[in-house]
Design a protein around this motif. Structure first.
Motif, PDB file in Angstrom:
ATOM      1  N   ARG A 234      37.936  45.971  31.150  1.00 56.55           N
ATOM      2  CA  ARG A 234      36.966  45.553  32.166  1.00 56.55           C
ATOM      3  C   ARG A 234      37.543  45.727  33.571  1.00 56.55           C
ATOM      4  NH1 ARG A 234      36.336  40.485  34.446  1.00 56.55           N
ATOM      5  NH2 ARG A 234      37.233  39.213  32.787  1.00 56.55           N
ATOM      6  N   THR A 237      37.950  49.595  34.274  1.00 60.29           N
ATOM      7  CA  THR A 237      36.654  50.239  34.500  1.00 60.29           C
ATOM      8  C   THR A 237      36.070  49.772  35.826  1.00 60.29           C
ATOM      9  OG1 THR A 237      36.350  50.023  32.121  1.00 60.29           O
ATOM     10  CG2 THR A 237      34.462  50.802  33.380  1.00 60.29           C
ATOM     11  N   GLY A 238      36.279  48.504  36.136  1.00 61.95           N
ATOM     12  CA  GLY A 238      35.754  47.951  37.381  1.00 61.95           C
ATOM     13  C   GLY A 238      36.358  48.638  38.597  1.00 61.95           C
ATOM     14  N   LEU A 239      37.661  48.877  38.562  1.00 63.42           N
ATOM     15  CA  LEU A 239      38.300  49.547  39.696  1.00 63.42           C
ATOM     16  C   LEU A 239      37.751  50.956  39.875  1.00 63.42           C
ATOM     17  CD1 LEU A 239      41.950  48.279  39.198  1.00 63.42           C
ATOM     18  CD2 LEU A 239      40.372  47.650  41.021  1.00 63.42           C
TER      19      LEU A 239
ATOM     20  N   TRP B  86      30.745  45.365  25.791  1.00 64.81           N
ATOM     21  CA  TRP B  86      31.012  44.316  26.786  1.00 64.81           C
ATOM     22  C   TRP B  86      30.393  44.686  28.122  1.00 64.81           C
ATOM     23  CZ3 TRP B  86      33.640  46.001  31.057  1.00 64.81           C
ATOM     24  CH2 TRP B  86      34.360  47.185  30.934  1.00 64.81           C
ATOM     25  N   PHE B 257      32.381  43.236  36.839  1.00 65.06           N
ATOM     26  CA  PHE B 257      33.735  43.587  36.404  1.00 65.06           C
ATOM     27  C   PHE B 257      34.793  42.539  36.748  1.00 65.06           C
ATOM     28  CE2 PHE B 257      31.558  47.713  36.748  1.00 65.06           C
ATOM     29  CZ  PHE B 257      31.734  48.146  35.447  1.00 65.06           C
TER      30      PHE B 257
END
Lengths: 264, 457
Positions: A234, A237-239, B86, B257
């Motif tokens: 997470r 992927t967020g970065l 997720w 995120f």
């Protein structure tokens, strides 16, 4: 025109101040869970694999005597650095009921990596009967369900660490019910679970220090991982997503300026 | 009206089915006021969020099991074992919050700039209908993971209908599909949660059709008077919308995120248990203002009616605010009451979050139970406490009182203040045209002269 905008700005300011007061307002809690720092916090947070591995050992040697983790399979342990052989060995150390076989009979066999963690009790009634009427909760999501509320709430790991290290002698005059234990950080201070960990309760395979503090932190990290095994994916992927969106947004900002320059 | 296209295939199709002409006319050339501010971005952002919710929802439904014994675990399976499950789930659950943020800003913008006024009343009413449908969809979606808050939220909200005289109990039985929130409830909620987004999509199409009849309102609130006031939608507003969407998606990505469960309740990570009631049952943040209105009235039926009225009043807004000036920018008194309304809605949200008996201590940044206040004041019982209390030097306001004051203002704004303002307010002179207003704001220094307020009214 000027006067009015000062007034409006003033109102906006007052509104903002009161809004901040609102957001900052926290419900008065009977217990204050101390906030710790954890490797998995923040934008770049990652699990400390060695710590999570030690935490699993704490769970296996101590917690699993009473607490199930029905969402975890032995195969999941590969993610925290156990080798295939180690996982097979850990799984094979338990006997599970399978079947029916061709003769229609249920049979016992050694555990396989695809099996879920073997629960300590057959059902809720058995768990209560063995624990003075109290039900030891499933620990798969304990780090998530015991987290503090809101954006600035404490982590589930903080709560777990606080409970495990919060066993104290009850203060004078405190009425402790039969079979209950005093815990500084549990709501109402009466908890059915007797103190599970103590200095030296677990001897870690990697020889790491095993004071109560270390054991509690390690198992809190393990349960945080178990609550959200995809946390690292997470964050990563967020970065990437943020990086992409920053470029996307700047690009459209530039195009917008260019296109609108004809109008302005 | 058919446009001429270079591509022969498109020309062939368009001659028989003029979809390309339609798009050219409604999405490309569509004349739009040249002075729309960034507050006008939120309509397209809301449309984008609807698409995101439908897309992620369809894929989640492929993995979800609507059964009381399996729903919770199937959601956890999505979180753990489904590839990028997720992410789908976090996009969907935070997407609901983002959708409401966009829509709430869109609605407040409509109120401030008088976008609901003639000739756009029907456009507004269709919009309020979308809000209602969204609320129903979001509520039923929240029940699906079958956690503690899902179950008890469903129980509390469906029970509200039992307050209706005579038919109330029958309605509740119908909603439940039985005599308690159980498997049939979960099944029908799942079915409706899948259906309603497509109904919303249909109503959104009607909303856009109604919008394109007279075009967008604008910050001056005066009509476009000729080509000098308008610009084609493409490329001007397509790029501006894309830029705004980029900023909004960054905000969205932050929650998804880096704080994916901060907007939710930790109790929903505990499987539903009909035998154990959570200490505080609270809805998601976007329902809190309505929940506060409901709870500020102790009588159940009146509370339910007040909650319904808080939405219903929006339907008749075009007939409550009769001021001929649309834009709040030229209505000095309205402006102040409007921002107070925004503030009051924030108070309602705050009040909805905490148990009504609790006290808010603004100077100590905390919420305390009434027993704490009573102890501070050396009172024997909490009954002796006042709603606003200086107990032992601690200044506190009871949450229910805060909610009541806010509720009174909320309804007074629509039912008393707006009708009176329509009569008594002295509005500022309007610019002669949109392009004049644009020139002035860019330091052109042209003297503002008055235009008739609402030509098409």
């Amino acid at each position: 025109m000027k006067k009015r905008s000062i007034l409006l700005n003033g109102m906006a300011l007052v509104t903002a101040v009161v809004a901040v007061l609102f957001i900052a307002a926290a419900p008065h809690e009977e217990v204050d869970i101390p906030k710790e720092t954890w490797s998995f916090q923040g934008f770049f947070g990652k699990f400390d694999q060695a710590q999570v591995k030690r935490g699993f050992q704490v769970y296996k040697d101590v917690c699993s005597a009473c607490h199930a983790m029905n969402l975890m399979s032995y195969r999941n342990l590969a993610q925290i650095g156990f080798s295939e052989d180690e996982i097979k060995e850990i799984a094979a150390s338990v006997q599970v009921t399978d079947g029916p076989n061709d003769a229609g009979d249920m049979f016992e066999r050694a555990g396989k990596p695809s099996d879920t963690f073997k629960p300590p009790f057959a059902n809720e009634q058995a768990a209560r009967a063995a624990n003075n009427g109290a039900l030891p909760p499933d620990l798969s999501l304990i780090a998530r369900s015991r987290a503090g509320k809101g954006f600035a709430g404490y982590e589930g790991a903080d709560y777990i660490h606080a409970i495990l290290t919060g066993y104290k002698e009850p203060p004078a005059g405190f009425q402790l019910q039969d079979g209950m234990n005093y815990n500084e950080y549990f709501r109402g201070h009466q908890i059915a679970m007797p103190q599970p960990l103590s200095d030296g309760a677990v001897t870690f395979a990697d020889g790491a220090p095993n004071t109560l503090e270390d054991e509690s932190r390690d198992v809190a990290a393990f349960l945080s991982w178990a609550g959200e095994p995809n946390l690292e994916a997470r964050h990563l992927t967020g970065l990437k997503a943020v990086l992409f969106l920053v470029v996307f947004t700047l690009l459209f900002y530039a195009v917008k300026r260019k296109v609108w320059s004809k109008i302005h | 009206m058919t446009a001429v296209f270079k591509n022969p295939v498109i020309r062939w199709i368009d001659h028989r089915l003029p979809v390309f002409s339609y798009l050219q006319h409604e999405a490309n050339d569509y004349p739009t006021p040249k002075n729309l501010s960034y507050w006008w971005n939120f309509g397209s952002i809301a449309g984008f969020m609807l698409m995101v919710m439908i897309a992620t929802g369809i894929f989640l439904a492929m993995q979800y099991t609507p059964h009381v014994d399996h729903a919770f675990n199937s959601v956890e399976r999505i979180m753990r074992d489904v590839n990028y499950g997720w992410m789908l789930r976090y996009l969907h659950m935070n997407g609901a919050s983002m959708f409401f943020i966009a829509v709430y800003i869109h609605i407040f913008r409509g109120i401030y700039y008088g976008s609901f006024k003639a000739p756009r009343e029907l456009l507004w009413i269709i919009g309020v209908l979308i809000l209602l449908l969204m609320m129903a969809t979001a509520f039923m979606g929240y029940v699906l993971p079958w956690g503690q808050m899902s179950f008890w939220g469903a129980t509390v909200i469906t029970n509200l209908f039992s307050a209706i005289p005579v038919v109330g109990d029958s309605i509740v039985t119908l909603l439940w599909g039985g005599f308690a929130v159980d498997n049939p409830t979960l099944n029908r909620f799942f079915s409706l949660h899948y259906l309603l987004p497509f109904v919303i999509l249909g109503v959104v199409v009607v909303h856009v059709l109604a919008l394109h009849r007279f075009g967008s309102n604008n910050p001056t609130g005066i009509d476009m008077k000729g080509p000098q006031d308008s610009i084609p939608f493409h490329p001007y507003y397509t790029v501006k919308d894309m830029y705004g969407l980029g900023v909004f998606m960054l905000f969205y990505a932050f929650w998804v995120f880096f704080a994916p469960v901060a907007l939710g309740d930790p109790d929903n990570f505990i499987p539903a248990n009909p035998l154990s009631t959570p200490e505080h049952i609270v809805p998601e943040w976007y329902f809190l203002p309505f929940y506060a209105i409901l709870r500020s009235i102790p009588d159940k039926l009146t509370g339910v009616l007040a909650m319904g009225a808080s939405i219903a009043v929006l339907f008749i807004l075009p007939w409550l605010d009769r001021s001929p000036v649309r834009s709040g920018a030229y209505r000095p008194a309205f402006k102040r009451f409007f921002w107070t309304l925004v503030f009051v809605c924030a108070i309602l949200m705050f009040a909805g979050k905490y148990a009504p008996a609790n006290y808010w201590l603004p100077f100590e940044l905390t919420i305390v139970p009434p027993e704490y206040m009573a102890a501070q004041a050396h009172l024997e019982s909490v009954d002796a406490l006042w709603p606003i209390s200086f107990a032992g030097g601690h200044f506190g306001i009871q949450i229910i009182t805060l909610g009541q004051i806010a509720t009174v203002y909320y309804f007074a704004f629509f039912l008393v203040i707006l009708p009176l303002l329509s009569i008594f307010e002295r509005t500022l002179p309007l610019p002669l045209s949109i392009s004049k207003a644009v020139l002035e704001s860019h330091g052109g220094g042209a003297q503002s002269s008055s235009a008739a307020a609402k030509e098409k009214a």
